[in-house]
Write a protein that holds these residues in place. Sequence first.
Motif, PDB file in Angstrom:
ATOM      1  N   ASN A 109       0.834  -1.207   0.000  1.00  0.00           N
ATOM      2  CA  ASN A 109       0.000   0.000   0.000  1.00  0.00           C
ATOM      3  C   ASN A 109       0.867   1.255   0.000  1.00  0.00           C
ATOM      4  OD1 ASN A 109      -2.382  -1.318  -0.080  1.00  0.00           O
ATOM      5  ND2 ASN A 109      -2.682  -1.351   2.140  1.00  0.00           N
ATOM      6  N   ARG A 110       1.946   1.212   0.776  1.00  0.00           N
ATOM      7  CA  ARG A 110       2.838   2.385   0.800  1.00  0.00           C
ATOM      8  C   ARG A 110       3.408   2.660  -0.595  1.00  0.00           C
ATOM      9  NH1 ARG A 110       7.469   1.870   4.996  1.00  0.00           N
ATOM     10  NH2 ARG A 110       8.013   3.868   4.045  1.00  0.00           N
ATOM     11  N   GLN A 112       1.961   2.442  -3.313  1.00  0.00           N
ATOM     12  CA  GLN A 112       0.966   3.156  -4.120  1.00  0.00           C
ATOM     13  C   GLN A 112       0.977   4.654  -3.841  1.00  0.00           C
ATOM     14  OE1 GLN A 112      -0.599   1.463  -6.457  1.00  0.00           O
ATOM     15  NE2 GLN A 112       0.487  -0.325  -5.626  1.00  0.00           N
ATOM     16  N   VAL A 113       1.327   5.031  -2.621  1.00  0.00           N
ATOM     17  CA  VAL A 113       1.180   6.445  -2.254  1.00  0.00           C
ATOM     18  C   VAL A 113       2.517   7.174  -2.044  1.00  0.00           C
ATOM     19  CG1 VAL A 113      -1.132   6.234  -1.250  1.00  0.00           C
ATOM     20  CG2 VAL A 113       0.868   5.796   0.184  1.00  0.00           C
ATOM     21  N   ARG A 118       8.474   3.928  -4.030  1.00  0.00           N
ATOM     22  CA  ARG A 118       8.189   3.074  -5.183  1.00  0.00           C
ATOM     23  C   ARG A 118       9.383   3.060  -6.160  1.00  0.00           C
ATOM     24  NH1 ARG A 118       3.754   0.642  -7.450  1.00  0.00           N
ATOM     25  NH2 ARG A 118       4.191   0.085  -9.594  1.00  0.00           N
TER      26      ARG A 118
END
Length: 393
Positions: A109-110, A112-113, A118
Motif C-alpha cells: 500500500n505504501r 501506491q502512495v 516506489r
Amino acid sequence: MTPLPIPLPATRAAATARLAAFLPRAGMTYAARRNEDLPGHPHVSGLAPYIRHRLLTEAEAIDATLRAHPNGAEKFLAELWWRTYWKGWLELRPGIWSAYRQGLAEAMNRLQVEAGLRQQWEAACKGETGIDGFDHWAQELAATGYLHNHARMWFASIWIFTLRLPWELGADFFLRHLIDGDPASNTLSWRWVGGLHTPGKTYAATPDNIAKNTGGRFRPTGLARDCAPLRMSPHPAPRPAPEGEVPSPGLPTALLLHEEDLAGDGFPHLPEGTPLLFLLTTARRSGLAVNPLVHAFVDDAVTDTARLHGLPDAPRFTDESLVALADHLAAQGTRQLVTPYAPIGPTAAALQRLAPLLDDRGIHLARLIRDHDAQAWPHATHGFFRFREAVMG
Ligand SMILES: Cc1cc2nc3c(=O)[nH]c(=O)nc-3n(C[C@H](O)[C@H](O)[C@H](O)COP(=O)(O)OP(=O)(O)OC[C@H]3O[C@@H](n4cnc5c(N)ncnc54)[C@H](O)[C@@H]3O)c2cc1C
C-alpha cells in the motif's frame, strides 16, 4: 558442481543425479568453500529447488550423505537440517507468517502512495541502484531463479540497512523469483538478517567479506555501517507441533499431491492404481506475478511425478478451482482424500479451504505428516543449535 542449467530439469531423475554428483564434495570441500559465491556456484549443491518441492526429500539427502561420509560432512548435514528447523519453527508459530503477509500488504500500500519509495523499490528489483554486487544479484535472481546463500544474505542486508526498504518487500521479491522460494526458509531468513529472529543480532554485509567471497568480483561502497535490529515484537509462544490425520482403511481413496511434497520417494504408500490429482498454488507465492521459471519448474515437476505414478493425465487444480476439485472427487465416488501435510504457506491455506468443501460431500481429508517432520518439528522451540543437538545428536 556443474552450474544449474536454465531451464532447470524438474525431474526426480535430475534431482537424484545431482545429489549423487555432489556427494563426493559434501565433506571437507563443502565445509571449506561453501561460502564462496563464484560463477557457476561450484562449491554448493544447487539441490534446493528439488528438496523444496520434495522431488527429493530431506530424509533421502541426509541418508545418502551419511552413507557417503560415515565420518564427516557435518556442515552439509547441518545445512540440510536448517530447512527442517525453519519449517518446524514456523509451524509452531503460524502468527509469524500472518504477520509477514500483513506487513507485506501494508508495504505494498505504501508503494501506491509514496512515489520515492516506489522508485527505490523498482530500482532495487531491477538491479539499478548503482550498488556493486547488489545489482548483479537482483538480475541474476530474476534471470536464473537462484542465488547463492551468501549472496542472499548480502542482498537482504543491503536491502534492509543500506536501502532502508521494508524487509517484507525484499522477502516477496525473493519468493516470486526463487525456484526454491519457501515460506519458512525465506521469511525466517529475512527476519534473521533484520534482527527479528535472534534478539539483538543482525547480519551486516561488508565490502571486505563480499570481495573475499566473490573472488574480488564485487566490492561495494557506501554500505550501511549501522545495522541496528529492526523493531521486533516478542516471538509468540510455540504451539504444539501438528500431528496430522490418520487415513481410514477401506474407504475409496484418492491421492492429492502438491508443490510442498511431490512425493519423489513414493510417499504415501497407497495401493497401485489409486487415483491421483494435483493442487498447484505457485501463483500465490506472491501477490505480484511469479517468475515464469518458477511456474515452469513446478509444472514440469508435476508432469514428471504424474508420469512416474503411471498417470500422466492426472488432473491439476489450483486454489481457484477447489470447488471443481471437490466435485471431481465426489463424481468419482471418492470417500477419502489423502495428501502429504503442507507446512504453513499458500498450499496449507488452500487445503484449509478445501477441507469443508470435501466435508460437505462426505469426503474425509487425511493430511499425513512424514516421520522426518513429525520427529523433528517438536524440537524447533528455540535456536538452531538446540534443535541440532536434538536431531543430530
Ligand atoms: C535471505 C535468505 C532467503 C532465503 N530464502 C530461501 C528460500 O526461499 N528457499 C530455500 O530453500 N532457502 C532459502 N534460503 C536458504 C539458503 O540460502 C538456500 O537454501 C541455499 O542457498 C540453496 O542453495 P543450495 O541448494 O545450493 O545450498 P547448499 O549449500 O548446497 O545446501 C544444501 C541444502 O541445505 C538446505 N539449506 C542450506 N542452507 C540453508 C538455509 N540457510 N536455510 C534453509 N535450508 C538451507 C537446502 O535444502 C539446500 O539445498 C534463504 C537464505 C537467505 C539468507
